[in-house]
Design a protein around this motif. Structure first.
Motif, PDB file in Angstrom:
ATOM      1  N   ILE A  64       6.756  10.305   1.376  1.00  0.00           N
ATOM      2  CA  ILE A  64       5.315  10.080   1.887  1.00  0.00           C
ATOM      3  C   ILE A  64       4.322  10.652   1.436  1.00  0.00           C
ATOM      4  O   ILE A  64       3.157  10.484   1.231  1.00  0.00           O
ATOM      5  CB  ILE A  64       5.480   9.748   3.417  1.00  0.00           C
ATOM      6  N   ALA A  65       4.422  12.030   1.866  1.00  0.00           N
ATOM      7  CA  ALA A  65       3.459  13.306   1.685  1.00  0.00           C
ATOM      8  C   ALA A  65       2.975  13.296   0.239  1.00  0.00           C
ATOM      9  O   ALA A  65       1.701  13.376   0.054  1.00  0.00           O
ATOM     10  CB  ALA A  65       3.768  14.359   2.185  1.00  0.00           C
ATOM     11  N   ALA A  66       3.970  13.127  -0.677  1.00  0.00           N
ATOM     12  CA  ALA A  66       3.758  12.999  -1.974  1.00  0.00           C
ATOM     13  C   ALA A  66       3.085  11.789  -2.681  1.00  0.00           C
ATOM     14  O   ALA A  66       2.811  11.849  -3.875  1.00  0.00           O
ATOM     15  CB  ALA A  66       4.978  13.432  -2.934  1.00  0.00           C
ATOM     16  N   GLY A  67       2.958  10.659  -1.825  1.00  0.00           N
ATOM     17  CA  GLY A  67       2.428   9.524  -2.294  1.00  0.00           C
ATOM     18  C   GLY A  67       3.441   8.601  -3.253  1.00  0.00           C
ATOM     19  O   GLY A  67       3.063   7.838  -3.786  1.00  0.00           O
ATOM     20  N   ARG A  68       4.683   8.972  -2.979  1.00  0.00           N
ATOM     21  CA  ARG A  68       5.978   8.259  -3.699  1.00  0.00           C
ATOM     22  C   ARG A  68       6.530   6.862  -3.106  1.00  0.00           C
ATOM     23  O   ARG A  68       7.391   6.406  -3.686  1.00  0.00           O
ATOM     24  CB  ARG A  68       7.117   9.427  -4.151  1.00  0.00           C
ATOM     25  N   THR A  69       6.012   6.546  -1.930  1.00  0.00           N
ATOM     26  CA  THR A  69       6.454   5.485  -1.324  1.00  0.00           C
ATOM     27  C   THR A  69       5.512   4.370  -1.016  1.00  0.00           C
ATOM     28  O   THR A  69       4.489   4.711  -0.415  1.00  0.00           O
ATOM     29  CB  THR A  69       6.990   6.067   0.209  1.00  0.00           C
ATOM     30  N   LEU A  70       5.852   3.388  -1.339  1.00  0.00           N
ATOM     31  CA  LEU A  70       5.072   2.159  -1.286  1.00  0.00           C
ATOM     32  C   LEU A  70       5.645   1.319  -0.100  1.00  0.00           C
ATOM     33  O   LEU A  70       6.799   1.205   0.160  1.00  0.00           O
ATOM     34  CB  LEU A  70       4.806   1.217  -2.350  1.00  0.00           C
ATOM     35  N   ARG A  74       0.848  -1.134  -0.059  1.00  0.00           N
ATOM     36  CA  ARG A  74       0.005  -0.085  -0.004  1.00  0.00           C
ATOM     37  C   ARG A  74       0.938   1.197  -0.143  1.00  0.00           C
ATOM     38  O   ARG A  74       1.905   1.169   0.238  1.00  0.00           O
ATOM     39  CB  ARG A  74      -1.003  -0.049   1.156  1.00  0.00           C
ATOM     40  N   THR A  75       0.312   2.311  -0.394  1.00  0.00           N
ATOM     41  CA  THR A  75       1.049   3.727  -0.187  1.00  0.00           C
ATOM     42  C   THR A  75       1.344   4.104   1.225  1.00  0.00           C
ATOM     43  O   THR A  75       0.415   4.018   2.070  1.00  0.00           O
ATOM     44  CB  THR A  75       0.160   4.909  -0.846  1.00  0.00           C
ATOM     45  N   ALA A  76       2.645   4.518   1.572  1.00  0.00           N
ATOM     46  CA  ALA A  76       2.739   4.841   2.920  1.00  0.00           C
ATOM     47  C   ALA A  76       2.095   6.124   3.368  1.00  0.00           C
ATOM     48  O   ALA A  76       1.795   6.718   2.621  1.00  0.00           O
ATOM     49  CB  ALA A  76       4.284   5.256   2.969  1.00  0.00           C
ATOM     50  N   VAL A  77       1.714   6.314   4.805  1.00  0.00           N
ATOM     51  CA  VAL A  77       1.139   7.300   5.249  1.00  0.00           C
ATOM     52  C   VAL A  77       2.149   8.024   6.275  1.00  0.00           C
ATOM     53  O   VAL A  77       3.098   7.182   6.672  1.00  0.00           O
ATOM     54  CB  VAL A  77      -0.145   6.916   5.883  1.00  0.00           C
ATOM     55  N   ALA A  78       1.854   9.090   6.931  1.00  0.00           N
ATOM     56  CA  ALA A  78       2.893   9.689   7.741  1.00  0.00           C
ATOM     57  C   ALA A  78       3.182   8.835   9.125  1.00  0.00           C
ATOM     58  O   ALA A  78       4.256   8.801   9.369  1.00  0.00           O
ATOM     59  CB  ALA A  78       2.386  11.159   8.165  1.00  0.00           C
ATOM     60  N   ALA A  79       2.157   8.253   9.394  1.00  0.00           N
ATOM     61  CA  ALA A  79       2.130   7.208  10.834  1.00  0.00           C
ATOM     62  C   ALA A  79       3.197   6.110  10.534  1.00  0.00           C
ATOM     63  O   ALA A  79       3.658   5.646  11.540  1.00  0.00           O
ATOM     64  CB  ALA A  79       0.759   6.733  11.036  1.00  0.00           C
ATOM     65  N   ASP A  80       3.607   5.798   9.436  1.00  0.00           N
ATOM     66  CA  ASP A  80       4.521   4.593   8.940  1.00  0.00           C
ATOM     67  C   ASP A  80       5.925   5.157   9.237  1.00  0.00           C
ATOM     68  O   ASP A  80       6.943   4.241   9.114  1.00  0.00           O
ATOM     69  CB  ASP A  80       4.380   4.228   7.437  1.00  0.00           C
ATOM     70  N   LEU A  81       6.106   6.638   9.294  1.00  0.00           N
ATOM     71  CA  LEU A  81       7.625   6.869   9.363  1.00  0.00           C
ATOM     72  C   LEU A  81       8.357   6.316  10.299  1.00  0.00           C
ATOM     73  O   LEU A  81       9.517   5.709   9.875  1.00  0.00           O
ATOM     74  CB  LEU A  81       7.726   8.509   9.614  1.00  0.00           C
ATOM     75  N   PRO A  82       8.220   6.068  11.478  1.00  0.00           N
ATOM     76  CA  PRO A  82       8.904   5.398  12.520  1.00  0.00           C
ATOM     77  C   PRO A  82       9.514   3.959  12.103  1.00  0.00           C
ATOM     78  O   PRO A  82      10.367   3.571  11.932  1.00  0.00           O
ATOM     79  CB  PRO A  82       8.215   5.324  13.916  1.00  0.00           C
ATOM     80  N   ALA A  83       8.265   3.305  11.559  1.00  0.00           N
ATOM     81  CA  ALA A  83       8.720   1.954  11.255  1.00  0.00           C
ATOM     82  C   ALA A  83       9.747   1.785   9.720  1.00  0.00           C
ATOM     83  O   ALA A  83      10.372   1.134   9.777  1.00  0.00           O
ATOM     84  CB  ALA A  83       7.310   1.009  10.713  1.00  0.00           C
ATOM     85  N   LEU A  84       9.402   2.851   9.080  1.00  0.00           N
ATOM     86  CA  LEU A  84      10.346   3.151   7.708  1.00  0.00           C
ATOM     87  C   LEU A  84      11.674   3.388   8.142  1.00  0.00           C
ATOM     88  O   LEU A  84      12.598   3.011   7.599  1.00  0.00           O
ATOM     89  CB  LEU A  84       9.767   4.095   6.709  1.00  0.00           C
ATOM     90  N   VAL A 121       7.555  -4.421   6.503  1.00  0.00           N
ATOM     91  CA  VAL A 121       8.836  -5.327   6.287  1.00  0.00           C
ATOM     92  C   VAL A 121       9.793  -4.859   5.154  1.00  0.00           C
ATOM     93  O   VAL A 121      10.806  -5.403   4.737  1.00  0.00           O
ATOM     94  CB  VAL A 121       8.374  -6.702   6.229  1.00  0.00           C
ATOM     95  N   GLY A 122       9.203  -3.734   4.450  1.00  0.00           N
ATOM     96  CA  GLY A 122      10.018  -3.350   3.331  1.00  0.00           C
ATOM     97  C   GLY A 122       9.406  -2.055   2.565  1.00  0.00           C
ATOM     98  O   GLY A 122       8.109  -1.845   2.948  1.00  0.00           O
ATOM     99  N   PHE A 123      10.014  -1.310   1.891  1.00  0.00           N
ATOM    100  CA  PHE A 123       9.541  -0.033   1.142  1.00  0.00           C
ATOM    101  C   PHE A 123      10.220   0.263   0.211  1.00  0.00           C
ATOM    102  O   PHE A 123      11.585   0.038  -0.066  1.00  0.00           O
ATOM    103  CB  PHE A 123       9.182   1.238   2.238  1.00  0.00           C
ATOM    104  N   ALA A 124       9.406   0.953  -0.715  1.00  0.00           N
ATOM    105  CA  ALA A 124      10.333   1.566  -1.975  1.00  0.00           C
ATOM    106  C   ALA A 124       9.707   2.843  -2.208  1.00  0.00           C
ATOM    107  O   ALA A 124       8.635   3.301  -2.106  1.00  0.00           O
ATOM    108  CB  ALA A 124      10.073   0.778  -3.174  1.00  0.00           C
ATOM    109  N   THR A 125      10.534   3.843  -2.768  1.00  0.00           N
ATOM    110  CA  THR A 125      10.491   5.205  -3.078  1.00  0.00           C
ATOM    111  C   THR A 125      10.671   5.657  -4.457  1.00  0.00           C
ATOM    112  O   THR A 125      11.677   5.324  -4.936  1.00  0.00           O
ATOM    113  CB  THR A 125      10.891   6.210  -2.086  1.00  0.00           C
ATOM    114  N   VAL A 126       9.949   6.232  -5.205  1.00  0.00           N
ATOM    115  CA  VAL A 126      10.192   6.844  -6.383  1.00  0.00           C
ATOM    116  C   VAL A 126      10.236   8.184  -6.551  1.00  0.00           C
ATOM    117  O   VAL A 126       9.733   9.050  -5.872  1.00  0.00           O
ATOM    118  CB  VAL A 126       9.257   6.316  -7.488  1.00  0.00           C
TER     119      VAL A 126
END
Length: 163
Positions: free
Chosen positions: A54-60, A12-22, A73-78
């Motif tokens: 994250i805010a721009a919706g560029r991180t999955l 899914r697309t990352a949200v601000a609350a995901d930042l600590p896990a990322l 468990v993982g992430f990707a940003t474009v």
């Protein structure tokens, strides 16, 4: 003949609350490579993931459970590169969850979204330690090694018409 469907992580697309896990995944994955750890520890500013996409919706994000409940468990940003092309800026997987297809599923999700947006190629400057992964994911090396702030990287491209 039936087609085998490979199950993968929820993405899914990352949200601000995901930042600590990322930030946790980023740091642990970055330091898990013994060849990179000394350079990174000498430059701790490179161990901080700001989450600019994250805010721009560029991180999955990839999760080990349902999209609403799973652990990241993982992430990707474009990002858009200097030449206007689409750049895979980040691709990190929790070291304890590697070799389970998480990065491959993230690349497929990024490639699918990029293709839907009309992009023809996905670019990456990859860590030389990850060359085998990128080649297996369909990237081809375009140039030799290129300079980065932390040493050398490999300039690679994925043809989205084939991915």
């Amino acid at each position: 003949m039936s087609e085998r469907v490979e199950a993968g992580p929820a993405i899914r697309t990352a949200v601000a609350a995901d930042l600590p896990a990322l930030q946790r995944v980023y740091r642990e994955a970055s330091l898990s490579n013994a060849g990179d750890a000394p350079v990174l520890l000498a430059r701790p500013e490179f161990l901080v993931f700001a989450g600019d996409g994250i805010a721009a919706g560029r991180t999955l994000v990839a999760l080990d459970g349902p999209p609403d409940e799973g652990r990241i468990v993982g992430f990707a940003t474009v990002a858009t590169g200097d030449d206007g092309g689409l750049e895979l800026e980040d691709l990190f997987v929790d070291p304890e969850r590697r070799r389970r297809g998480i990065a491959r599923h993230l690349v497929r999700a990024v490639a699918g979204a990029a293709r839907a947006d009309g992009h023809r190629r996905l670019w990456v400057t990859g860590n030389p330690h990850a060359l085998a992964f990128y080649l297996a994911a369909g990237f081809v090396q375009i140039e030799g090694q290129v300079s980065t702030e932390l040493g050398s990287g490999l300039r690679m491209s994925l043809d989205l018409s084939r991915a």
